[in-house]
Design a protein around this motif. Structure first.
Motif, PDB file in Angstrom:
ATOM      1  N   ASP A 194       0.892  -1.241  -0.091  1.00 19.50           N
ATOM      2  CA  ASP A 194      -0.006  -0.017   0.029  1.00 19.50           C
ATOM      3  C   ASP A 194       1.001   1.261  -0.128  1.00 19.50           C
ATOM      4  OD1 ASP A 194      -2.541  -1.158  -0.059  1.00 19.50           O
ATOM      5  OD2 ASP A 194      -2.786  -1.364   2.173  1.00 19.50           O
ATOM      6  N   ALA A 195       1.958   1.492   0.865  1.00 17.47           N
ATOM      7  CA  ALA A 195       2.721   2.709   0.955  1.00 17.47           C
ATOM      8  C   ALA A 195       3.662   2.768  -0.280  1.00 17.47           C
ATOM      9  CB  ALA A 195       3.612   2.248   2.105  1.00 17.47           C
ATOM     10  N   ASN A 196       3.859   1.441  -0.962  1.00 21.04           N
ATOM     11  CA  ASN A 196       4.593   1.506  -2.265  1.00 21.04           C
ATOM     12  C   ASN A 196       3.753   2.139  -3.187  1.00 21.04           C
ATOM     13  OD1 ASN A 196       7.115   1.310  -3.427  1.00 21.04           O
ATOM     14  ND2 ASN A 196       6.570  -0.683  -4.202  1.00 21.04           N
ATOM     15  N   PHE A 197       2.393   1.680  -3.399  1.00 17.42           N
ATOM     16  CA  PHE A 197       1.557   2.172  -4.309  1.00 17.42           C
ATOM     17  C   PHE A 197       1.278   3.836  -4.220  1.00 17.42           C
ATOM     18  CE2 PHE A 197      -1.375  -1.631  -4.889  1.00 17.42           C
ATOM     19  CZ  PHE A 197      -0.343  -2.326  -5.330  1.00 17.42           C
ATOM     20  N   MET A 198       1.264   4.305  -3.031  1.00 17.43           N
ATOM     21  CA  MET A 198       0.931   5.746  -2.751  1.00 17.43           C
ATOM     22  C   MET A 198       2.273   6.396  -3.136  1.00 17.43           C
ATOM     23  SD  MET A 198      -0.079   7.443   0.965  1.00 17.43           S
ATOM     24  CE  MET A 198       1.437   6.929   1.885  1.00 17.43           C
ATOM     25  N   GLN A 199       3.468   5.667  -3.098  1.00 21.41           N
ATOM     26  CA  GLN A 199       4.710   6.437  -3.121  1.00 21.41           C
ATOM     27  C   GLN A 199       4.642   6.666  -4.728  1.00 21.41           C
ATOM     28  OE1 GLN A 199       8.911   5.626  -1.633  1.00 21.41           O
ATOM     29  NE2 GLN A 199       8.721   4.384  -3.242  1.00 21.41           N
ATOM     30  N   CYS A 200       4.326   5.787  -5.398  1.00 23.66           N
ATOM     31  CA  CYS A 200       4.206   5.812  -6.867  1.00 23.66           C
ATOM     32  C   CYS A 200       3.535   6.831  -7.328  1.00 23.66           C
ATOM     33  CB  CYS A 200       3.722   4.448  -7.585  1.00 23.66           C
ATOM     34  SG  CYS A 200       4.790   3.081  -7.583  1.00 23.66           S
ATOM     35  N   PHE A 201       2.075   7.043  -6.933  1.00 23.59           N
ATOM     36  CA  PHE A 201       1.351   8.051  -7.259  1.00 23.59           C
ATOM     37  C   PHE A 201       1.877   9.570  -6.668  1.00 23.59           C
ATOM     38  CE2 PHE A 201      -2.314  10.876  -6.307  1.00 23.59           C
ATOM     39  CZ  PHE A 201      -3.031  10.783  -7.355  1.00 23.59           C
ATOM     40  N   GLU A 202       2.554   9.675  -5.582  1.00 27.05           N
ATOM     41  CA  GLU A 202       3.042  10.812  -5.202  1.00 27.05           C
ATOM     42  C   GLU A 202       4.113  11.377  -6.173  1.00 27.05           C
ATOM     43  OE1 GLU A 202       4.120  10.185  -1.217  1.00 27.05           O
ATOM     44  OE2 GLU A 202       1.909  10.724  -0.622  1.00 27.05           O
ATOM     45  N   GLN A 203       4.913  10.109  -6.901  1.00 27.86           N
ATOM     46  CA  GLN A 203       6.080  10.850  -7.456  1.00 27.86           C
ATOM     47  C   GLN A 203       5.583  11.002  -8.945  1.00 27.86           C
ATOM     48  OE1 GLN A 203       9.589  11.132  -6.743  1.00 27.86           O
ATOM     49  NE2 GLN A 203       8.637  11.036  -4.573  1.00 27.86           N
ATOM     50  N   ALA A 204       4.577  10.525  -9.452  1.00 22.67           N
ATOM     51  CA  ALA A 204       4.022  10.659 -10.862  1.00 22.67           C
ATOM     52  C   ALA A 204       3.938  12.081 -11.309  1.00 22.67           C
ATOM     53  CB  ALA A 204       2.850   9.797 -10.874  1.00 22.67           C
ATOM     54  N   GLN A 205       4.739  12.487 -12.441  1.00 17.47           N
ATOM     55  CA  GLN A 205       4.447  13.772 -13.043  1.00 17.47           C
ATOM     56  C   GLN A 205       3.229  14.021 -13.907  1.00 17.47           C
ATOM     57  OE1 GLN A 205       8.368  14.811 -13.969  1.00 17.47           O
ATOM     58  NE2 GLN A 205       9.134  14.593 -11.817  1.00 17.47           N
ATOM     59  N   GLY A 206       2.836  12.860 -14.562  1.00 18.81           N
ATOM     60  CA  GLY A 206       2.122  12.833 -15.960  1.00 18.81           C
ATOM     61  C   GLY A 206       0.666  13.387 -15.613  1.00 18.81           C
ATOM     62  N   LYS A 207      -0.041  13.648 -16.492  1.00 23.10           N
ATOM     63  CA  LYS A 207      -1.413  14.104 -16.269  1.00 23.10           C
ATOM     64  C   LYS A 207      -2.245  13.007 -15.961  1.00 23.10           C
ATOM     65  CE  LYS A 207      -5.433  15.813 -18.839  1.00 23.10           C
ATOM     66  NZ  LYS A 207      -5.848  16.440 -20.289  1.00 23.10           N
ATOM     67  N   TYR A 208      -2.083  11.768 -16.680  1.00 19.82           N
ATOM     68  CA  TYR A 208      -2.707  10.519 -16.458  1.00 19.82           C
ATOM     69  C   TYR A 208      -1.703   9.704 -15.663  1.00 19.82           C
ATOM     70  CZ  TYR A 208      -6.272  11.946 -19.612  1.00 19.82           C
ATOM     71  OH  TYR A 208      -7.209  12.644 -20.194  1.00 19.82           O
ATOM     72  N   PHE A 209      -2.285   8.805 -14.513  1.00 15.31           N
ATOM     73  CA  PHE A 209      -1.434   8.140 -13.781  1.00 15.31           C
ATOM     74  C   PHE A 209      -1.998   6.686 -14.062  1.00 15.31           C
ATOM     75  CE2 PHE A 209      -1.131   5.764  -9.737  1.00 15.31           C
ATOM     76  CZ  PHE A 209       0.403   5.830  -9.837  1.00 15.31           C
ATOM     77  N   TRP A 210      -1.178   5.717 -14.361  1.00 16.98           N
ATOM     78  CA  TRP A 210      -1.515   4.365 -14.496  1.00 16.98           C
ATOM     79  C   TRP A 210      -0.584   3.482 -13.664  1.00 16.98           C
ATOM     80  CZ3 TRP A 210      -1.359   1.740 -20.038  1.00 16.98           C
ATOM     81  CH2 TRP A 210      -1.978   0.555 -20.196  1.00 16.98           C
ATOM     82  N   LEU A 211      -1.046   3.033 -12.619  1.00 19.16           N
ATOM     83  CA  LEU A 211      -0.400   1.969 -11.863  1.00 19.16           C
ATOM     84  C   LEU A 211      -0.331   0.629 -12.396  1.00 19.16           C
ATOM     85  CD1 LEU A 211       1.310   1.886  -9.117  1.00 19.16           C
ATOM     86  CD2 LEU A 211      -0.917   1.184  -8.102  1.00 19.16           C
ATOM     87  N   PHE A 212       0.528   0.036 -12.605  1.00 18.32           N
ATOM     88  CA  PHE A 212       0.655  -1.113 -13.510  1.00 18.32           C
ATOM     89  C   PHE A 212       1.451  -2.458 -12.578  1.00 18.32           C
ATOM     90  CE2 PHE A 212       1.242  -3.850 -17.041  1.00 18.32           C
ATOM     91  CZ  PHE A 212      -0.008  -3.951 -17.719  1.00 18.32           C
ATOM     92  N   GLY A 213       0.881  -3.616 -12.552  1.00 16.45           N
ATOM     93  CA  GLY A 213       1.228  -4.769 -11.991  1.00 16.45           C
ATOM     94  C   GLY A 213       2.369  -5.373 -12.554  1.00 16.45           C
ATOM     95  N   ASP A 214       3.638  -5.550 -11.824  1.00 11.32           N
ATOM     96  CA  ASP A 214       4.729  -6.072 -12.356  1.00 11.32           C
ATOM     97  C   ASP A 214       4.498  -7.363 -13.005  1.00 11.32           C
ATOM     98  OD1 ASP A 214       4.480  -7.557 -10.156  1.00 11.32           O
ATOM     99  OD2 ASP A 214       6.234  -7.012  -9.075  1.00 11.32           O
ATOM    100  N   ASP A 215       3.396  -8.110 -13.000  1.00  7.47           N
ATOM    101  CA  ASP A 215       3.301  -9.351 -13.586  1.00  7.47           C
ATOM    102  C   ASP A 215       2.612  -9.485 -14.684  1.00  7.47           C
ATOM    103  OD1 ASP A 215       1.272  -8.855 -11.682  1.00  7.47           O
ATOM    104  OD2 ASP A 215       1.285 -11.194 -11.254  1.00  7.47           O
ATOM    105  N   ASP A 216       1.967  -8.182 -14.952  1.00  3.84           N
ATOM    106  CA  ASP A 216       1.124  -7.957 -15.985  1.00  3.84           C
ATOM    107  C   ASP A 216       1.619  -7.553 -17.226  1.00  3.84           C
ATOM    108  OD1 ASP A 216      -1.072  -9.122 -14.517  1.00  3.84           O
ATOM    109  OD2 ASP A 216      -1.373  -6.829 -13.764  1.00  3.84           O
ATOM    110  N   VAL A 217       1.140  -7.507 -18.445  1.00  2.00           N
ATOM    111  CA  VAL A 217       1.776  -6.999 -19.628  1.00  2.00           C
ATOM    112  C   VAL A 217       0.893  -6.144 -20.507  1.00  2.00           C
ATOM    113  CG1 VAL A 217       2.540  -7.834 -22.050  1.00  2.00           C
ATOM    114  CG2 VAL A 217       3.191  -9.281 -20.019  1.00  2.00           C
ATOM    115  N   ILE A 218       1.614  -5.071 -20.937  1.00  2.00           N
ATOM    116  CA  ILE A 218       0.707  -4.099 -22.045  1.00  2.00           C
ATOM    117  C   ILE A 218       1.360  -4.666 -23.304  1.00  2.00           C
ATOM    118  CG2 ILE A 218       0.771  -1.812 -22.904  1.00  2.00           C
ATOM    119  CD1 ILE A 218       1.421  -0.986 -20.013  1.00  2.00           C
TER     120      ILE A 218
END
Length: 367
Positions: A84-108
């Motif tokens: 949870d804290a790691n997710f929050m850190q990702c969001f706080e660090q993001a600079q983009g207009k849109y934010f996409w939190l993505f699972g490390d075991d999934d694929v785009i």
């Protein structure tokens, strides 16, 4: 001064893809391999990896791709701060207009990022939901496609979005949020959600509650690795925590809270319960399901119809009831979908964006 502000605005990423990771070097390597060609020369996308003090080869994997020229921002925590804290850190660090939190075991899938950017460029959306498909071994050969050839469909308001996706709002790899909308919304602090396994709802639900224009992306751009989660309690997270978090972070939109809980009981719990009983799904913590769910949902008919029989019936009878429930849900889902397709087809974005189409992308990744 004006020129400096304009330059800063112009240089801001359109999209931040943030990957929180822990001890999954093998999966992370596969994901970064797929993303490399998509992002190596794409200035509109910011890539962040937040390594939660992985003891495996994760740092070496990240360094390998940095040396190859993949632009990314690597954050390595000195200690494991929890998901949870790691997710929050990702969001706080993001600079983009849109934010996409993505699972490390999934694929785009290859070409997927370009498709997303083209769709986001059409309008200013609050939320974009990306359809997913499940794979177990090979994300290429196991990929599925929308039967109607739809690319995307705009949705009006958060209630329509939740009625469509339900508990999938919690699946990080499927949800893209407009961070500006979150910052301009009234919202409780996200750190209250540490320990709930639902940190992502801290930034998603306030935006859902006030959203006017959202996007449902029908094209299955995300491959979600199945059977790869463990160590959490389905009833605690999706029964108790989900309802409580929704009530706290959705504001006064009780209609959205009700729609989310109803959809979860009707569509998410039946499959999860049967996978748990059959031993075919993710390894979940042992729970007394009825003891946890009944105090919260005893006045909800969906609990007694969709959930309770699957918990209490002998396994053979539960299988029969589950088959009936699946058919019923399919009928309930397909009829409105067909009506929308026939009478509101002008809203649906067909294959008219200037990036490779679904069949073309399939050819690109075919062996």
């Amino acid at each position: 001064m004006i020129e400096e502000i304009q330059a800063k605005t112009d240089s801001r990423p359109v999209l931040t893809i943030a990957i929180p990771t822990y001890n999954r070097a093998r999966y992370l390597r596969e994901l970064l391999s797929v993303l490399f060609d998509q992002l190596v020369a794409e200035p509109r996308v910011e890539l962040i990896i937040s390594d939660n003090a992985s003891p495996d080869e994760t740092p070496q994997v990240i360094e390998e791709f940095v040396k190859r020229g993949l632009p990314l921002r690597n954050i390595r925590n000195k200690t494991n701060i929890g998901a949870d804290a790691n997710f929050m850190q990702c969001f706080e660090q993001a600079q983009g207009k849109y934010f996409w939190l993505f699972g490390d075991d999934d694929v785009i899938v290859p070409g997927g990022v370009a498709r997303i950017l083209a769709l986001l460029d059409r309008q200013d959306y609050a939320i974009a939901y990306v359809s997913t498909y499940e794979f177990r071994n090979d994300y290429v050969t196991e990929r599925t496609w929308d039967k109607f050839g739809r690319i995307a469909e705009p949705l009006t308001g958060g209630l329509e979005l939740i009625r469509r996706i339900g508990a999938m709002v919690t699946f990080i790899s499927a949800m893209i949020v407009n961070k500006d909308r979150y910052l301009n919304s009234v919202h409780p602090p996200m750190d209250r959600l540490i320990g709930t396994n639902l940190m992502q709802l801290g930034y998603l639900l306030p935006v859902v509650a006030s959203s006017v224009s959202n996007l449902y992306i029908w094209e299955r751009i995300v491959g979600a690795r199945g059977g790869n989660c463990s160590g959490w309690g389905a009833c605690q997270v999706f029964g108790i925590n989900l309802k409580r978090v929704a009530e706290q972070y959705i504001g006064d939109r009780r209609d959205i809270v009700t729609a989310l809980c109803n959809h979860t009981l009707q569509n998410w719990f039946p499959g999860t319960i049967m996978e748990s009983r059959e031993g075919t799904g993710s390894q979940l913590n042992s729970e007394n399901m009825c003891e946890l769910l009944e105090p919260i949902y005893k006045t909800n008919g969906r609990y007694w119809f969709y959930v309770y029989p699957l918990i209490k019936l002998p396994l053979a009878m539960a299988r029969l009831w589950y088959s009936f429930v699946r058919v019923l849900n399919r009928v309930i889902r397909v009829i409105p979908m067909m009506l929308r397709y026939w009478f509101r087809n002008e809203r649906i974005v067909q294959n008219q964006i200037n990036t490779p189409s679904a069949p073309e992308m399939q050819k690109q990744v075919a062996p």
